[in-house]
Design an enzyme around this catalytic site. Structure first.
Site, PDB file in Angstrom:
ATOM      1  N   CYS A 172     -34.908  57.589  46.128  1.00  0.00           N
ATOM      2  CA  CYS A 172     -34.893  59.019  46.418  1.00  0.00           C
ATOM      3  C   CYS A 172     -33.499  59.523  46.739  1.00  0.00           C
ATOM      4  CB  CYS A 172     -35.767  59.274  47.612  1.00  0.00           C
ATOM      5  SG  CYS A 172     -37.271  58.378  47.494  1.00  0.00           S
ATOM      6  N   ARG A 195     -30.663  60.874  39.973  1.00  0.00           N
ATOM      7  CA  ARG A 195     -31.228  59.618  40.458  1.00  0.00           C
ATOM      8  C   ARG A 195     -32.674  59.438  40.010  1.00  0.00           C
ATOM      9  NH1 ARG A 195     -28.122  57.897  45.042  1.00  0.00           N
ATOM     10  NH2 ARG A 195     -29.880  56.875  45.990  1.00  0.00           N
ATOM     11  N   TRP A 228     -39.188  59.756  44.323  1.00  0.00           N
ATOM     12  CA  TRP A 228     -39.642  59.101  43.085  1.00  0.00           C
ATOM     13  C   TRP A 228     -40.862  58.275  43.468  1.00  0.00           C
ATOM     14  CZ3 TRP A 228     -39.825  54.090  40.799  1.00  0.00           C
ATOM     15  CH2 TRP A 228     -39.825  54.075  39.395  1.00  0.00           C
ATOM     16  N   ASN A 240     -36.114  56.831  52.191  1.00  0.00           N
ATOM     17  CA  ASN A 240     -35.858  56.138  50.925  1.00  0.00           C
ATOM     18  C   ASN A 240     -36.056  54.654  51.193  1.00  0.00           C
ATOM     19  OD1 ASN A 240     -34.877  55.120  48.536  1.00  0.00           O
ATOM     20  ND2 ASN A 240     -32.749  55.708  48.909  1.00  0.00           N
ATOM     21  N   GLY A 241     -36.856  53.981  50.370  1.00  0.00           N
ATOM     22  CA  GLY A 241     -37.083  52.552  50.575  1.00  0.00           C
ATOM     23  C   GLY A 241     -38.563  52.235  50.714  1.00  0.00           C
ATOM     24  N   GLU A 281     -27.563  46.132  24.014  1.00  0.00           N
ATOM     25  CA  GLU A 281     -27.233  47.354  24.745  1.00  0.00           C
ATOM     26  C   GLU A 281     -27.504  48.600  23.883  1.00  0.00           C
ATOM     27  OE1 GLU A 281     -26.806  48.089  27.686  1.00  0.00           O
ATOM     28  OE2 GLU A 281     -25.711  49.978  27.742  1.00  0.00           O
ATOM     29  N   LYS A 333     -30.095  51.555  25.052  1.00  0.00           N
ATOM     30  CA  LYS A 333     -29.735  52.974  25.122  1.00  0.00           C
ATOM     31  C   LYS A 333     -30.777  53.819  24.385  1.00  0.00           C
ATOM     32  CE  LYS A 333     -27.520  53.079  27.750  1.00  0.00           C
ATOM     33  NZ  LYS A 333     -27.115  51.977  28.525  1.00  0.00           N
ATOM     34  N   GLU A 374     -34.203  53.879  26.290  1.00  0.00           N
ATOM     35  CA  GLU A 374     -34.348  54.583  27.557  1.00  0.00           C
ATOM     36  C   GLU A 374     -34.209  56.087  27.440  1.00  0.00           C
ATOM     37  OE1 GLU A 374     -31.705  53.301  30.680  1.00  0.00           O
ATOM     38  OE2 GLU A 374     -30.017  53.139  29.330  1.00  0.00           O
ATOM     39  N   HIS A 427     -35.686  33.325  12.115  1.00  0.00           N
ATOM     40  CA  HIS A 427     -36.641  32.559  12.925  1.00  0.00           C
ATOM     41  C   HIS A 427     -37.794  33.435  13.400  1.00  0.00           C
ATOM     42  CE1 HIS A 427     -33.993  29.127  12.816  1.00  0.00           C
ATOM     43  NE2 HIS A 427     -32.994  29.917  13.166  1.00  0.00           N
ATOM     44  N   LYS A 475     -31.680  56.373  38.426  1.00  0.00           N
ATOM     45  CA  LYS A 475     -30.305  55.893  38.246  1.00  0.00           C
ATOM     46  C   LYS A 475     -30.054  54.615  39.028  1.00  0.00           C
ATOM     47  CE  LYS A 475     -26.060  56.049  36.797  1.00  0.00           C
ATOM     48  NZ  LYS A 475     -25.845  55.525  35.436  1.00  0.00           N
TER      49      LYS A 475
HETATM   50  O1  M6R Z   1     -26.457  50.268  39.325  1.00  0.00           O
HETATM   51  P1  M6R Z   1     -26.643  49.035  38.498  1.00  0.00           P
HETATM   52  O2  M6R Z   1     -25.511  48.794  37.562  1.00  0.00           O
HETATM   53  O3  M6R Z   1     -26.908  47.814  39.344  1.00  0.00           O
HETATM   54  O4  M6R Z   1     -27.931  49.298  37.632  1.00  0.00           O
HETATM   55  C1  M6R Z   1     -28.472  48.296  36.823  1.00  0.00           C
HETATM   56  C2  M6R Z   1     -29.489  48.875  35.869  1.00  0.00           C
HETATM   57  O5  M6R Z   1     -30.544  49.465  36.571  1.00  0.00           O
HETATM   58  C3  M6R Z   1     -28.858  49.916  34.933  1.00  0.00           C
HETATM   59  O6  M6R Z   1     -27.807  49.383  34.199  1.00  0.00           O
HETATM   60  C4  M6R Z   1     -29.926  50.464  33.964  1.00  0.00           C
HETATM   61  O7  M6R Z   1     -30.322  49.467  33.086  1.00  0.00           O
HETATM   62  C5  M6R Z   1     -29.361  51.668  33.214  1.00  0.00           C
HETATM   63  N1  M6R Z   1     -30.313  52.737  33.192  1.00  0.00           N
HETATM   64  C6  M6R Z   1     -29.018  51.372  31.821  1.00  0.00           C
HETATM   65  O8  M6R Z   1     -28.552  52.474  31.120  1.00  0.00           O
END
Ligand code: M6R
Length: 617
Positions: free
Chosen positions: A5, A30, A78, A104-105, A487, A491, A494, A510, A612
């Site tokens: 949050c 976030r 969230w 938060n938590g 990666e 991208k 997500e 394979h 985030k």
């Molecule tokens: O803040 P962090 O780098 O530890 O976050 C790790 C992942 O949660 C973060 O890279 C996530 O996969 C991203 N949304 C990727 O774009």
């Protein structure tokens, strides 16, 4: 419960509501699904909360305006347990409405506390764990009239991770907050002070901040900040100035933060290199405050990270092993500590995290430290929990990354890992000085190469137009091109919600090649020409998928005639050594996913279900 949050608290001379709502807006990235605010008034606390985005809360505030107030707290939640409803939105109040709490938590013993409180006649109005804190705090105030003292008493009863920020109707001009493992910073202004999960929320008001440590309680008034431990002992205060300014947290003419951040990569890369290489090409990582003898004695390197940071680690492994000849493992932080990993005092653990708050990574590093390993954090957020708990930190100087999809921090993380790898090679003597200087020269050329690539992304716009209707996309690569493929696929998943998979090109035959059917778009990352057989093998892989009807989108050096002969779409890359190519090859893939999501009308910066920074396991 609210794992990722945004929290804002304000007390000072100005109207609190616009400052709190503005602060929550700056943390929208976030991820959240409800929002709320509580203000102190002479007649008691006033709250407004709504499921959905902040616009819904703002509409509610327009319908039912709050009275003027110079003190309040706000929250974006969230949802995990307890759906994203108006009732579950924060702030939560005690039964008599005297105290308000945002959180938060996760309070892990919330069920026990709830049962205990219900047995005493307390009626709960939400399904959250947070509400128990509001009731406990109200009771504690009967024993400990001071707000901070009462909050400390409550914290001593809580298990789990939390940031709590609380208001008491009976204590005007005062806000208290507690922190265990979840982020919280104090913003120090002139006749006003702020509390927030993220400095972005108060950067327009002040650049002076105070880090809070583990298990600390802070009480702020307009002109005081008092920090104590959960036991009430005074805690040392660590003030610092935020290096970036408001412009860094704004879109600056771009439609999305993600797009802006893609274009910021040359700057992020050169800022991350800045000051870490001397004029003769030697690495000077003064911040790496680990005994040099220990660095030389390290017999294994373990990189732990999640998501995009994990992909950066996968790329770094190739370089680190090549340069240092020390075995390097890369592991998903969420898997690491659950498999009894072999970590000893001579293991160097590298925890990569943009936010510095990812709970899986934090838990992995704690596990490593319990085994007496040395831990180096690679992090983009000054003073976050992961760097604080590590033996040393190499900061990536990418500036704030707001888009949920990580872009500039990915390339900055790779650069930071490379600096570490070259430094280890220098210390251990596994590379001669002139070899290191040559590698450094190539690395320092990367920001300008990134800029050149970014200046010519027009063909990707056309490609996204052509592919916007597809349902599935594959990415393949070998060597460092393989994590680039992973990666690129992440991208696209997500932010475009497309089925996308990254594969090692050599693995295709394979199994995955069965997925290839006529028209399937396949991005192929082709290594530079002229290096052993890697390049030719990937060109053969393109031929294999092309023969089965795939639409090949080939990323290769601009003079790579062999690769171009196999390309339905060609994405030329600047010439760079194999190990540095990922820093360039990822850029068109990031841009492609941004473009696809934009064309599909999706929210690029706040994709569904994602946050985030993921501060729960
Ligand atoms: O803040 P962090 O780098 O530890 O976050 C790790 C992942 O949660 C973060 O890279 C996530 O996969 C991203 N949304 C990727 O774009």
């Amino acid at each position: 419960m609210a794992p990722v949050c945004g929290i804002v608290g304000y007390v000072g001379a100005r109207q609190a509501q616009p400052i709190i709502i503005g602060g929550l807006k700056r943390m929208e990235y976030r991820g959240y699904d409800s929002a709320g605010i509580a203000l102190w008034t002479p007649d008691g606390l006033e709250t407004r909360k709504r499921a959905g985005k902040l616009v819904r809360l703002e509409a509610e505030l327009a319908d039912r305006p709050l009275p003027e107030s110079r003190q309040g707290i706000g929250h974006t939640r969230w949802a995990t347990h307890g759906g994203p409803t108006d009732q579950n939105a924060h702030p939560h109040l005690s039964g008599d409405g005297r105290v308000a709490v945002v959180h938060n938590g996760i309070i892990e013993n919330a069920a026990i506390l709830r049962r205990e409180l219900e047995a005493e006649g307390v009626v709960f109005r939400s399904q959250t764990d947070t509400e128990a804190v509001a009731h406990l705090l109200r009771r504690a105030l009967d024993q400990e009239p001071g707000l901070a003292a009462a909050l400390r008493a409550v914290c001593r009863r809580l298990e789990g991770t939390f940031t709590l920020v609380v208001l008491d109707a009976a204590q005007p001009g005062r806000i208290a907050a507690a922190r265990r493992s979840s982020p919280l910073v104090v913003g120090v202004g002139q006749d006003e002070n702020f509390l927030a999960s993220d400095v972005a929320s108060f950067i327009e008001h002040t650049r002076h901040a105070i880090e809070l440590g583990q298990d600390q309680v802070v009480e702020i008034t307009a002109d005081t900040v008092t920090v104590t431990t959960f036991d009430g002992d005074p805690a040392p205060v660590k003030p610092y100035d935020i290096e970036w300014d408001l412009a860094a947290a704004e879109k600056g003419g771009f439609d999305w933060f993600m797009r802006k951040e893609i274009f910021e990569q040359p700057q992020a890369a050169s800022d991350t290199l800045l000051g870490r290489i001397d004029q003769s090409g030697r690495l000077c990582l003064d911040e790496l405050r680990i005994d040099r003898a220990q660095l030389r004695a390290a017999d294994k390197i373990v990189i732990v990270a999640c998501g995009t940071a994990y992909h950066a680690g996968l790329i770094a492994k190739y370089a680190i092993e090549h340069w240092t000849r020390v075995p390097c493992e890369v592991e998903l932080a969420s898997e690491f500590r659950y498999r009894d990993p072999i970590v000893t005092p001579t293991t160097l653990v590298v925890a990569i995290s943009q936010s510095g708050e990812t709970m899986d990574t934090l838990m992995a590093l704690r596990h490593a430290r319990e085994q007496h390993a040395q831990v180096v954090a690679i992090c983009n957020t000054n003073g976050a929990t992961i760097p604080r708990e590590s033996d040393a930190v190499i900061y990536t100087h990418a500036g704030p990354e707001i888009g949920v999809a990580s872009t500039k921090c990915f390339t900055a993380q790779i650069i930071a890992c490379y600096l570490l790898g070259l430094f280890l090679a220098q210390e251990r003597g596994t590379k001669f000085g002139d070899e290191i200087a040559e590698l450094v020269a190539d690395l320092t050329a990367v920001p300008a190469q990134m800029a050149a690539l970014l200046a010519d992304l027009g063909p990707i716009d056309a490609l996204a137009q052509e592919l916007v209707g597809v349902e599935s996309v594959l990415f393949i690569g070998r060597h460092v091109g393989y994590p680039v493929a992973l990666e690129g696929a992440l991208k696209l998943k997500e932010i475009s919600y497309l089925h996308a998979e990254g594969f090692a090109a050599g693995e295709l035959k394979h199994g995955p090649i069965a997925l290839v059917e006529p028209g399937l778009p396949v991005f192929v990352v082709v290594p530079p020409t002229g290096r052993d057989h890697l390049h030719d093998k990937v060109v053969s892989n393109i031929q294999e998928i092309r023969a089965r009807g795939a639409k090949t989108i080939v990323l290769a050096e601009r003079n790579d005639a062999e690769a171009w002969a196999q390309a339905d779409h060609a994405i030329p890359l600047p010439l760079a050594p194999t190990l540095f190519q990922p820093l360039l090859a990822i850029i068109p893939l990031q841009y492609f996913s941004c473009q696809m999501a934009t064309l599909k009308g999706l929210d690029v910066d706040q994709p569904r279900n994602l946050a985030k920074s993921v501060t729960v396991e």
